[in-house]
Write a protein that holds these residues in place. Structure first.
Motif, mmCIF file in Angstrom:
data_model
loop_
_atom_site.group_PDB
_atom_site.id
_atom_site.type_symbol
_atom_site.label_atom_id
_atom_site.label_comp_id
_atom_site.label_asym_id
_atom_site.label_seq_id
_atom_site.Cartn_x
_atom_site.Cartn_y
_atom_site.Cartn_z
ATOM 1 N N THR A 44 31.481 42.309 35.370
ATOM 2 C CA THR A 44 30.797 42.034 36.633
ATOM 3 C C THR A 44 29.446 42.730 36.603
ATOM 4 O O THR A 44 29.358 43.906 36.250
ATOM 5 C CB THR A 44 31.609 42.529 37.836
ATOM 6 N N ALA A 45 28.384 42.011 36.973
ATOM 7 C CA ALA A 45 27.046 42.575 37.022
ATOM 8 C C ALA A 45 26.399 42.200 38.346
ATOM 9 O O ALA A 45 26.509 41.051 38.801
ATOM 10 C CB ALA A 45 26.193 42.066 35.860
ATOM 11 N N THR A 46 25.753 43.181 38.996
ATOM 12 C CA THR A 46 25.099 42.935 40.274
ATOM 13 C C THR A 46 23.715 43.576 40.271
ATOM 14 O O THR A 46 23.458 44.553 39.565
ATOM 15 C CB THR A 46 25.911 43.497 41.461
ATOM 16 N N GLY A 47 22.834 43.034 41.096
ATOM 17 C CA GLY A 47 21.509 43.594 41.285
ATOM 18 C C GLY A 47 21.061 43.424 42.719
ATOM 19 O O GLY A 47 21.524 42.518 43.429
ATOM 20 N N THR B 73 27.076 29.334 42.268
ATOM 21 C CA THR B 73 27.585 28.429 41.240
ATOM 22 C C THR B 73 28.985 28.882 40.856
ATOM 23 O O THR B 73 29.178 30.034 40.463
ATOM 24 C CB THR B 73 26.676 28.431 39.996
ATOM 25 N N ASP B 74 29.941 27.988 40.983
ATOM 26 C CA ASP B 74 31.339 28.296 40.657
ATOM 27 C C ASP B 74 31.767 27.468 39.453
ATOM 28 O O ASP B 74 31.544 26.250 39.405
ATOM 29 C CB ASP B 74 32.243 27.990 41.849
ATOM 30 N N VAL C 56 21.983 39.558 43.656
ATOM 31 C CA VAL C 56 22.494 38.642 42.653
ATOM 32 C C VAL C 56 23.789 39.247 42.102
ATOM 33 O O VAL C 56 23.900 40.465 41.956
ATOM 34 C CB VAL C 56 21.465 38.413 41.518
ATOM 35 N N LYS C 57 24.768 38.387 41.823
ATOM 36 C CA LYS C 57 26.037 38.871 41.272
ATOM 37 C C LYS C 57 26.614 37.830 40.326
ATOM 38 O O LYS C 57 26.634 36.629 40.642
ATOM 39 C CB LYS C 57 27.043 39.170 42.387
ATOM 40 N N TYR C 58 27.084 38.318 39.177
ATOM 41 C CA TYR C 58 27.817 37.482 38.230
ATOM 42 C C TYR C 58 29.195 38.085 38.051
ATOM 43 O O TYR C 58 29.335 39.267 37.721
ATOM 44 C CB TYR C 58 27.098 37.413 36.880
ATOM 45 N N LEU C 59 30.214 37.272 38.271
ATOM 46 C CA LEU C 59 31.598 37.742 38.262
ATOM 47 C C LEU C 59 32.423 36.866 37.344
ATOM 48 O O LEU C 59 32.513 35.654 37.544
ATOM 49 C CB LEU C 59 32.168 37.703 39.692
ATOM 50 N N GLU C 60 33.006 37.476 36.308
ATOM 51 C CA GLU C 60 33.915 36.754 35.422
ATOM 52 C C GLU C 60 35.323 36.777 36.010
ATOM 53 O O GLU C 60 35.804 37.824 36.464
ATOM 54 C CB GLU C 60 33.931 37.394 34.032
ATOM 55 N N ASP D 50 31.792 33.176 38.796
ATOM 56 C CA ASP D 50 30.948 32.916 39.961
ATOM 57 C C ASP D 50 29.602 33.595 39.753
ATOM 58 O O ASP D 50 29.527 34.718 39.230
ATOM 59 C CB ASP D 50 31.582 33.452 41.252
ATOM 60 N N LEU D 51 28.531 32.928 40.172
ATOM 61 C CA LEU D 51 27.185 33.482 40.123
ATOM 62 C C LEU D 51 26.481 33.113 41.421
ATOM 63 O O LEU D 51 26.429 31.935 41.784
ATOM 64 C CB LEU D 51 26.404 32.916 38.930
#
Length: 270
Positions: A230-233, A37-38, A249-253, A259-260
C-alpha cells in the motif's frame, strides 16, 4: 476610542485571527472527491475487470503534536465494476518518550472494505453473478519517529513494524452457461478467510512554514506465501489560517485486484 475598548478590540482581533497551527490541538475536516480505478481479478473464473468511478469521502483528524493523533476516513463509490464500494479506516497513534530528536509511536487502527457486486449477465459466459465481499482488518504497530527542524521547516521519518488480523466474509453466486446445448452450471460459494500478517512500513512528513504539508507512506502486509503493498501520498496547501486545498493519492493491492484513487478536497482547520 477609550483605552479599555482599544485593548479589548486588540484582544478580540488576536483571538479570532490566531492560527490553529500554533494551538495545542489541531483539528482538520476535509471532504474529498476524485476518480478511483478498481481492478478485480479472479483466475479461477478467468475474470479481469477494470473500471473507473467517482470516489466521495470525508476525512477528519485530531492532532496533539506532543501526545497523540487520531484520524478517520469514510468513502464510497458507485457503479464501478458492476459494484458499490464502501470503505473506511480509523487510526490512533500515541506518542511517548519524546525528545528533540524524536519519539516512540504506539499505534492501532482498523481498515474496513465492503464490495457489493451485481453483474447479472453482463460478463459472458457468466450469468446472474452476485458477489458480496467484506474485509475487516484491525492492526497494531510500533515505531520511532525521527524529528528534524530547521528555520520554520520540520520533517519526520517513521519506520515501523506491526501485525494485522485479516477477516474476510462474503458469498458468491453465479451460473456458467457453456456453449452448445449443455445446461448452465449454478455455483454458490461462501467466502470466509482468517489470517494474520506481518507489517513493515515507512512514513515521511514535512511541513514548510505552516503553509505546505507533505506526506508519503508505504507499507507491506506479508506472510510466508503472499505480500500486499500500500502506498499513499498527500499534499496540503493552506491558503488562509483556517482553509486550504488538499490532494491525496492511494494505491492498494488486494488479494483479487487493486484500487487506485486520486482525490481532491478543501481542508478546514479549527
Amino acid at each position: 476610542m477609550p483605552k479599555s475598548r482599544s485593548v479589548l478590540f486588540k484582544m478580540l482581533v488576536l483571538l479570532f485571527s490566531a492560527s490553529p497551527v500554533f494551538a495545542g490541538d489541531i483539528r482538520i475536516v476535509c471532504p474529498y472527491a476524485g476518480p478511483i480505478t478498481d481492478v478485480y481479478k479472479n483466475e479461477s473464473d478467468r475474470l479481469h475487470l477494470e473500471d473507473q468511478s467517482l470516489l466521495k469521502g470525508v476525512f477528519f483528524q485530531w492532532l496533539n503534536p506532543d501526545r497523540y493523533q487520531w484520524n478517520a476516513f469514510v468513502y464510497q463509490a458507485s457503479d464501478i465494476n458492476y459494484s458499490t464500494l464502501w470503505g473506511g479506516h480509523f487510526i490512533f497513534d500515541y506518542y511517548t518518550l519524546a525528545s528533540k530528536s524524536g519519539k516512540f509511536v504506539i499505534g492501532t487502527g482498523v481498515e474496513c472494505l465492503r464490495i457489493a457486486m451485481d453483474a447479472d449477465s453482463s460478463i459472458a459466459p457468466l450469468k446472474n453473478m452476485e458477489l458480496l465481499n467484506t474485509l475487516f482488518i484491525p492492526y497494531a504497530r510500533l515505531g520511532y519517529r525521527f524529528q528534524f527542524n530547521h528555520r520554520g521547516c520540520s520533517a519526520s521519518l517513521l519506520p515501523w513494524m506491526g501485525a494485522e488480523y485479516e477477516r474476510t466474509r462474503g458469498d458468491l453466486e453465479l451460473a456458467v452457461d457453456p456453449p452448445g446445448p449443455a445446461p448452465a452450471v449454478v455455483r454458490n460459494e461462501d467466502i470466509g478467510k482468517n489470517r494474520c500478517l506481518g507489517l513493515a512500513g515507512l512514513n515521511f512528513n514535512a511541513t514548510l512554514f505552516h503553509m505546505l504539508d507533505l506526506e508519503a507512506k508505504v507499507h507491506r502486509a506479508f506472510d510466508a506465501r503472499v505480500g500486499y503493498s500500500t502506498a499513499t501520498g498527500m499534499v496540503n496547501v493552506f491558503l488562509t489560517r483556517r482553509c486550504g486545498l488538499s490532494y491525496r493519492v492511494k494505491y492498494l493491492e488486494l488479494e483479487k485486484g487493486s484500487d487506485l484513487y486520486h482525490i481532491f478536497g478543501i481542508a478546514f482547520l479549527f
